[in-house]
Design a protein around this motif. Sequence first.
Motif, mmCIF file in Angstrom:
data_model
loop_
_atom_site.group_PDB
_atom_site.id
_atom_site.type_symbol
_atom_site.label_atom_id
_atom_site.label_comp_id
_atom_site.label_asym_id
_atom_site.label_seq_id
_atom_site.Cartn_x
_atom_site.Cartn_y
_atom_site.Cartn_z
ATOM 1 N N PHE A 83 -20.626 -20.574 6.782
ATOM 2 C CA PHE A 83 -19.354 -20.559 7.272
ATOM 3 C C PHE A 83 -18.460 -19.138 6.967
ATOM 4 O O PHE A 83 -18.782 -19.146 5.672
ATOM 5 N N LEU A 84 -17.396 -17.856 7.454
ATOM 6 C CA LEU A 84 -16.572 -17.674 6.716
ATOM 7 C C LEU A 84 -15.338 -18.095 6.900
ATOM 8 O O LEU A 84 -15.069 -18.153 8.407
ATOM 9 N N TRP A 85 -14.685 -18.206 5.916
ATOM 10 C CA TRP A 85 -13.191 -18.905 5.854
ATOM 11 C C TRP A 85 -12.671 -17.218 5.523
ATOM 12 O O TRP A 85 -12.715 -15.941 4.751
ATOM 13 N N ARG A 99 -21.071 -21.185 12.318
ATOM 14 C CA ARG A 99 -22.014 -20.999 13.304
ATOM 15 C C ARG A 99 -23.984 -22.177 12.597
ATOM 16 O O ARG A 99 -23.809 -21.913 12.000
ATOM 17 N N PHE A 100 -24.374 -22.109 13.660
ATOM 18 C CA PHE A 100 -25.715 -22.740 13.757
ATOM 19 C C PHE A 100 -26.551 -21.746 13.812
ATOM 20 O O PHE A 100 -26.343 -21.694 15.129
ATOM 21 N N GLU A 101 -27.758 -22.398 13.780
ATOM 22 C CA GLU A 101 -28.864 -21.166 14.662
ATOM 23 C C GLU A 101 -29.993 -21.282 13.874
ATOM 24 O O GLU A 101 -30.399 -22.315 12.923
ATOM 25 N N LYS A 108 -26.888 -21.331 20.321
ATOM 26 C CA LYS A 108 -26.547 -21.477 18.910
ATOM 27 C C LYS A 108 -25.618 -22.357 19.300
ATOM 28 O O LYS A 108 -24.861 -22.086 20.435
ATOM 29 N N ILE A 109 -24.528 -22.321 18.196
ATOM 30 C CA ILE A 109 -23.148 -23.599 18.110
ATOM 31 C C ILE A 109 -22.204 -22.169 16.911
ATOM 32 O O ILE A 109 -22.752 -22.292 15.941
ATOM 33 N N SER A 110 -21.378 -22.343 17.905
ATOM 34 C CA SER A 110 -20.154 -21.662 16.760
ATOM 35 C C SER A 110 -19.239 -21.941 17.255
ATOM 36 O O SER A 110 -18.525 -22.308 18.496
ATOM 37 N N GLY A 111 -17.560 -21.742 16.096
ATOM 38 C CA GLY A 111 -16.789 -21.674 16.786
ATOM 39 C C GLY A 111 -15.868 -21.538 14.740
ATOM 40 O O GLY A 111 -15.803 -21.039 14.678
#
Length: 120
Positions: A83-85, A99-101, A108-111
């Motif tokens: 997580f990048l807040w 993101r999840f890797e 990859k999952i990101s959002g």
Amino acid sequence: MKVMVDRQYPIGVDRLYEILTSKAFYETRYEWGKVDNYRFGAFEDTPRGKLIQLIQPIEIRTDKLPSVARRFLPESADLLTEFLWTPTTQAGRYQAEYRFELGNVPMKISGVMILTGDDN
């Protein structure tokens, strides 16, 4: 593919942000799930915002995959949750890129996750 999820919590947005950016939150969450094989890859303020990285080695079950797909997957890999807040200009609004890797698995999952209060 785009997926939108809307959730409501019985606490204020500022308090929710404090919780989600607290190391104790993740430690407790993993403790409740009886997960002890994780580590923090990062938990720090950066020029872009607050960076939280969790790394957990996991076994990959390939027994139900076609043999062609099995060739591309390792038996185990590190799952990265990040997580990048990032700062926002609107009070009571918080935003995180996530993101999840899974190791070198080619998926990859990101959002983006946005926290807002009821009045926003």
